[in-house]
Design an enzyme around this catalytic site. Sequence first.
Site, PDB file in Angstrom:
ATOM      1  N   LYS A  83      38.656 -55.160 -32.240  1.00  0.00           N
ATOM      2  CA  LYS A  83      38.624 -54.103 -33.258  1.00  0.00           C
ATOM      3  C   LYS A  83      39.946 -54.102 -34.007  1.00  0.00           C
ATOM      4  CE  LYS A  83      36.164 -49.781 -32.809  1.00  0.00           C
ATOM      5  NZ  LYS A  83      36.130 -48.541 -32.047  1.00  0.00           N
TER       6      LYS A  83
HETATM    7  C1  E4P Z   1      33.792 -46.296 -32.717  1.00  0.00           C
HETATM    8  O1  E4P Z   1      33.941 -47.458 -32.921  1.00  0.00           O
HETATM    9  C2  E4P Z   1      34.770 -45.259 -33.086  1.00  0.00           C
HETATM   10  O2  E4P Z   1      35.990 -45.553 -32.516  1.00  0.00           O
HETATM   11  C3  E4P Z   1      34.290 -43.907 -32.694  1.00  0.00           C
HETATM   12  O3  E4P Z   1      32.904 -43.823 -32.979  1.00  0.00           O
HETATM   13  C4  E4P Z   1      35.062 -42.778 -33.309  1.00  0.00           C
HETATM   14  O4  E4P Z   1      34.409 -41.583 -33.027  1.00  0.00           O
HETATM   15  P1  E4P Z   1      35.115 -40.156 -33.186  1.00  0.00           P
HETATM   16  O5  E4P Z   1      35.238 -39.836 -34.630  1.00  0.00           O
HETATM   17  O6  E4P Z   1      34.189 -39.214 -32.476  1.00  0.00           O
HETATM   18  O7  E4P Z   1      36.462 -40.254 -32.512  1.00  0.00           O
END
Ligand code: E4P
Length: 218
Positions: A83
């Site tokens: 990521k």
């Molecule tokens: C996924 O890849 C993200 O990191 C995650 O969905 C973020 O979610 P949040 O906005 O609830 O922290």
Amino acid sequence: MKFFLDTANIEQIRNGVHLGLVDGVTTNPTLVSKEEAVFEERIVEICQVVRGPVSAEVVATDFETMLSQARSLASLNEHVVVKIPMTVDGMRVVNVLSSEGVKTNVTLVFSALQALLAAKAGASYVSPFVGRLDDVGNDGMQLVQEIIEIFSNYGFATEVIVASVRHPMHVLQAALMGADVATIPYDVLLKLFNHPLTDSGLKRFMSDWQMYERKQQQ
Ligand code: E4P
């Protein structure tokens, strides 16, 4: 449509896999910080449970360090997807990783143009954060619609992960729009099973069946 679990919690991941619904996992530094485990060890553990793409995020912002962290994360397991944040340096890293055959998930995407840049850089996945956009009065799912349209216009292979999912409606809308993936918190995944008419209908079937059995015994 693929369901990823948005968690670094191994019990939740095991439970989700037992349900037969989990095609992959996404983590981020916040999710990992809630766990006691060593980051790299947890990623390997998740890969052994899931057998699908597992996103692990770099925790630097400059090109050199992100690239080095990304290569090291990718070496942990064949299922690791690195990521990378949507920044100028981030997209340079995605470009290099893409030429090396390393899968990437561009995170913190809040506009369709950012998604376009990620796709052009060679990202395997882009993650628009729908819940966080809704939180500030924007329409997160509208962004997903735009990204799907742009990727379809140009035939990009980059897959759209609907991220920052907060409730079942996000999942329903993602499915209706044809998003490739929704990455779903465990509590939201469980909510997908629920409908009050299913509960009351089942209760009725059970009590009617008991009445029938009693009649048969008379
Ligand atoms: C996924 O890849 C993200 O990191 C995650 O969905 C973020 O979610 P949040 O906005 O609830 O922290």
